[in-house]
Design a protein around this motif. Structure first.
Motif, short mmCIF file in Angstrom:
data_model
loop_
_atom_site.label_atom_id
_atom_site.label_comp_id
_atom_site.label_asym_id
_atom_site.label_seq_id
_atom_site.Cartn_x
_atom_site.Cartn_y
_atom_site.Cartn_z
N LEU A 174 0.86 -1.18 0.00
CA LEU A 174 0.00 0.00 0.00
C LEU A 174 0.90 1.23 0.00
O LEU A 174 1.70 1.43 0.92
N THR A 175 0.78 2.03 -1.07
CA THR A 175 1.58 3.25 -1.20
C THR A 175 0.65 4.43 -1.45
O THR A 175 -0.55 4.24 -1.66
N GLU A 176 1.21 5.64 -1.46
CA GLU A 176 0.40 6.82 -1.78
C GLU A 176 -0.35 6.67 -3.09
O GLU A 176 -1.45 7.18 -3.25
N GLN A 177 0.27 5.96 -4.04
CA GLN A 177 -0.28 5.87 -5.40
C GLN A 177 -1.50 4.95 -5.47
O GLN A 177 -2.28 5.05 -6.41
N ASN A 178 -1.67 4.05 -4.53
CA ASN A 178 -2.83 3.14 -4.62
C ASN A 178 -3.63 3.08 -3.32
O ASN A 178 -4.32 2.10 -3.06
N ALA A 179 -3.54 4.14 -2.51
CA ALA A 179 -4.21 4.14 -1.21
C ALA A 179 -5.50 4.97 -1.21
O ALA A 179 -6.04 5.27 -0.15
N TRP A 180 -6.00 5.34 -2.41
CA TRP A 180 -7.23 6.13 -2.47
C TRP A 180 -8.44 5.26 -2.22
O TRP A 180 -8.61 4.23 -2.84
N GLN A 181 -9.29 5.70 -1.31
CA GLN A 181 -10.55 5.01 -1.04
C GLN A 181 -11.70 6.00 -1.12
O GLN A 181 -11.56 7.15 -0.72
N LYS A 182 -12.83 5.49 -1.61
CA LYS A 182 -14.03 6.34 -1.66
C LYS A 182 -14.75 6.27 -0.31
O LYS A 182 -14.83 5.21 0.30
N THR A 183 -15.28 7.40 0.08
CA THR A 183 -16.05 7.42 1.32
C THR A 183 -17.04 8.58 1.27
O THR A 183 -17.07 9.33 0.30
N ILE A 225 -10.31 9.61 0.02
CA ILE A 225 -9.32 9.87 1.07
C ILE A 225 -8.15 8.93 0.84
O ILE A 225 -8.34 7.75 0.52
N ASN A 226 -6.96 9.50 0.94
CA ASN A 226 -5.77 8.68 0.76
C ASN A 226 -5.37 8.08 2.10
O ASN A 226 -5.12 8.80 3.07
N GLY A 227 -5.31 6.75 2.15
CA GLY A 227 -5.04 6.04 3.39
C GLY A 227 -3.63 6.24 3.92
O GLY A 227 -3.36 5.93 5.08
N ILE A 228 -2.73 6.77 3.10
CA ILE A 228 -1.36 7.03 3.55
C ILE A 228 -1.19 8.50 3.93
O ILE A 228 -0.76 8.82 5.03
N ASN A 247 -6.46 5.44 -8.05
CA ASN A 247 -5.35 4.51 -7.81
C ASN A 247 -4.68 4.08 -9.11
O ASN A 247 -5.34 3.89 -10.13
N GLU A 248 -3.37 3.93 -9.05
CA GLU A 248 -2.65 3.36 -10.17
C GLU A 248 -2.94 1.87 -10.20
O GLU A 248 -3.01 1.22 -9.16
N ARG A 249 -3.12 1.35 -11.39
CA ARG A 249 -3.45 -0.07 -11.52
C ARG A 249 -2.20 -0.90 -11.63
O ARG A 249 -1.13 -0.40 -11.89
N GLY A 250 -2.40 -2.16 -11.42
CA GLY A 250 -1.27 -3.08 -11.62
C GLY A 250 -0.89 -3.81 -10.37
O GLY A 250 -1.53 -3.75 -9.38
#
Ligand SMILES: [Zn+2]
Length: 125
Positions: A74-83, A99-102, A122-125
């Protein structure tokens, strides 16, 4: 009337409950449950049936869809969550945001973006 689904549990018929006993008077058998909706994994009538299936097939299912061989990060690039904040707006609608979890950074979202399962930062992959 909605169509009935069969429980996919491989041993469902072996659990001898009254509701599974079906058929004519002298010809009753314990049968796989049928339901209009299944509450366990959308395919199973009970946690027992879900676990029976998983115990038998989970390794093959994971191998089929791709087994993790490295830990994910889990990094800044893939820590986005909808809320959303429930009824946080002046018009009594919800306030949607990422909200970015990091980093804890927040970014606004429309309701349509919130409901669009393909929309992500989030970046995919
Ligand atoms: Zn079952």
């Amino acid at each position: 009337m909605s169509e009935l689904k069969l429980c996919q549990g491989s041993r469902c018929h072996t659990y001898k409950t009254k509701d599974r006993l079906k058929g004519q008077k002298d010809n009753k058998t314990f049968q796989t449950r049928r339901r209009s909706s299944m509450y366990y994994g959308d395919n199973f009538c009970s946690m027992n049936c879900y676990n029976d299936w998983a115990n038998e097939f989970i390794d093959r299912a994971i191998d089929h869809f791709g087994r993790l061989t490295e830990p994910k990060h889990l990094t800044e690039q893939n820590a986005w969550q909808k809320t959303y904040d429930w009824r946080a707006s002046a018009d009594d609608s919800h306030r949607y945001y990422f909200i970015n979890g990091i980093t804890k950074e927040q970014r606004p979202l429309t309701e349509d973006q919130y409901n669009d399962t393909n929309y992500t930062l989030n970046e995919r992959g």
